[in-house]
Design a protein around this motif. Structure first.
Motif, short mmCIF file in Angstrom:
data_model
loop_
_atom_site.label_atom_id
_atom_site.label_comp_id
_atom_site.label_asym_id
_atom_site.label_seq_id
_atom_site.Cartn_x
_atom_site.Cartn_y
_atom_site.Cartn_z
N GLU A 121 0.99 -1.12 -0.05
CA GLU A 121 -0.11 -0.02 0.10
C GLU A 121 0.72 1.35 0.13
N GLN A 122 0.21 2.42 -0.30
CA GLN A 122 1.03 3.62 -0.43
C GLN A 122 1.36 4.02 0.96
N TYR A 123 2.44 4.69 1.17
CA TYR A 123 2.88 5.35 2.56
C TYR A 123 3.70 6.36 2.22
N TYR A 124 3.93 7.02 3.62
CA TYR A 124 4.64 8.29 3.71
C TYR A 124 5.71 7.92 4.55
N HIS A 125 7.13 8.20 4.17
CA HIS A 125 8.32 7.81 4.83
C HIS A 125 8.82 9.07 5.62
N GLY A 126 9.27 8.76 6.66
CA GLY A 126 10.14 9.91 7.64
C GLY A 126 11.11 9.17 8.30
N LEU A 127 12.23 9.71 8.28
CA LEU A 127 13.49 9.17 8.83
C LEU A 127 13.75 10.43 10.23
N GLY A 128 13.72 9.29 11.33
CA GLY A 128 14.01 10.15 12.68
C GLY A 128 15.30 9.65 13.32
N LYS A 129 15.77 10.58 13.96
CA LYS A 129 17.18 10.23 14.62
C LYS A 129 17.10 10.87 15.89
N ARG A 130 17.93 10.35 16.95
CA ARG A 130 18.34 11.12 18.41
C ARG A 130 19.24 10.19 18.98
N LYS A 131 20.40 10.83 19.15
CA LYS A 131 21.64 10.20 19.83
C LYS A 131 22.43 9.23 18.80
N THR A 132 22.28 8.04 18.92
CA THR A 132 22.66 7.17 18.20
C THR A 132 21.57 6.14 17.33
N ALA A 133 20.13 6.46 17.95
CA ALA A 133 18.99 5.80 17.43
C ALA A 133 18.73 6.34 16.05
N ILE A 134 18.32 5.38 15.31
CA ILE A 134 17.74 5.62 13.70
C ILE A 134 16.32 4.69 13.84
N ALA A 135 15.29 5.86 13.37
CA ALA A 135 14.17 5.10 13.06
C ALA A 135 13.53 5.41 11.59
N GLN A 136 12.88 4.15 11.05
CA GLN A 136 12.53 4.42 9.98
C GLN A 136 10.95 4.26 10.02
N VAL A 137 10.26 5.23 9.75
CA VAL A 137 8.88 5.46 10.03
C VAL A 137 8.03 5.34 8.55
N ARG A 138 6.97 4.41 8.55
CA ARG A 138 5.98 4.47 7.48
C ARG A 138 4.83 4.81 7.99
N LEU A 139 4.16 5.78 7.45
CA LEU A 139 2.75 6.35 7.84
C LEU A 139 1.80 6.02 6.68
N TYR A 140 0.86 4.94 7.08
CA TYR A 140 -0.13 4.58 6.16
C TYR A 140 -1.49 5.32 6.43
N THR A 141 -2.03 5.65 5.36
CA THR A 141 -3.34 6.40 5.24
C THR A 141 -4.54 5.71 5.88
N GLN A 142 -4.75 4.67 6.06
CA GLN A 142 -5.82 4.01 6.67
C GLN A 142 -5.73 3.75 8.56
N PRO A 143 -6.69 3.86 9.18
CA PRO A 143 -6.46 3.86 10.50
C PRO A 143 -6.06 2.53 10.93
N GLY A 144 -5.16 2.67 12.13
CA GLY A 144 -4.67 1.34 12.57
C GLY A 144 -3.84 1.83 13.66
N ASN A 145 -2.80 0.64 14.02
CA ASN A 145 -2.09 0.98 15.37
C ASN A 145 -0.63 1.30 15.06
N ILE A 146 -0.03 1.68 16.08
CA ILE A 146 1.61 2.16 16.01
C ILE A 146 2.14 0.85 16.03
N VAL A 147 2.99 0.17 15.18
CA VAL A 147 3.78 -0.79 15.41
C VAL A 147 5.36 -0.74 15.25
N VAL A 148 6.13 -0.98 16.13
CA VAL A 148 7.31 -0.79 16.39
C VAL A 148 8.08 -2.17 16.39
N ASN A 149 9.06 -2.07 15.45
CA ASN A 149 9.86 -3.72 15.31
C ASN A 149 9.09 -4.69 15.39
N ASP A 150 7.76 -4.73 14.60
CA ASP A 150 7.06 -5.95 14.50
C ASP A 150 6.14 -6.11 15.92
#
Length: 131
Positions: free
Chosen positions: A4-33
């Motif tokens: 499905e189509q998603y919107y990507h955002g890359l977030g960083k803090r200290k040495t942590a790197i997060a690759q975030v995909r935002l899907y347009t349909q309602p749902g949950n927040i899933v982190v590392n499955d």
């Protein structure tokens, strides 16, 4: 949620790197499955991750999938927060102003200072003994 189509955002803090995909349909927040509550069991971490969605009044409107690695738990939560904010701006440019005002689009560039030779840590020296 793979093709499905998603919107990507890359977030960083200290040495942590997060690759975030935002899907347009309602749902949950899933982190590392894992669901957000499993990945971040402490409530302040969950609040940190949800803050950009609460500020823009979009909590529950989108489903979010994040992959995060490096750093500690607090910096991982902050990296996901940064990634969500960036993905929201890609989705809707009008959300930039409230996110910018609350400081979610600014990358917190503070990282650990490197150790110096002859010292115990970056600035801590061994105790001086006169005699």
């Amino acid at each position: 949620m793979t093709e499905e189509q998603y919107y990507h955002g890359l977030g960083k803090r200290k040495t942590a790197i997060a690759q975030v995909r935002l899907y347009t349909q309602p749902g949950n927040i899933v982190v590392n499955d894992k669901l957000l509550e499993e990945a971040f069991p402490w409530a302040p971490w969950q609040v940190t991750v949800r803050e950009p969605l609460e500020i823009t009044e979009t909590l529950g409107k989108y489903s979010i999938q994040a992959k995060v690695k490096g750093g500690g738990v607090t910096s991982q939560a902050a990296a996901i927060q940064h990634g969500i904010a960036r993905a929201l701006v890609v989705l809707d440019e009008t959300l930039r102003k409230p996110l910018r005002q609350n400081g979610f689009l600014t990358r917190d560039s503070r990282i650990k200072e490197s150790k110096k030779y002859g010292l115990v840590r970056a600035r801590k020296a061994k105790q001086y003994s006169k005699r």
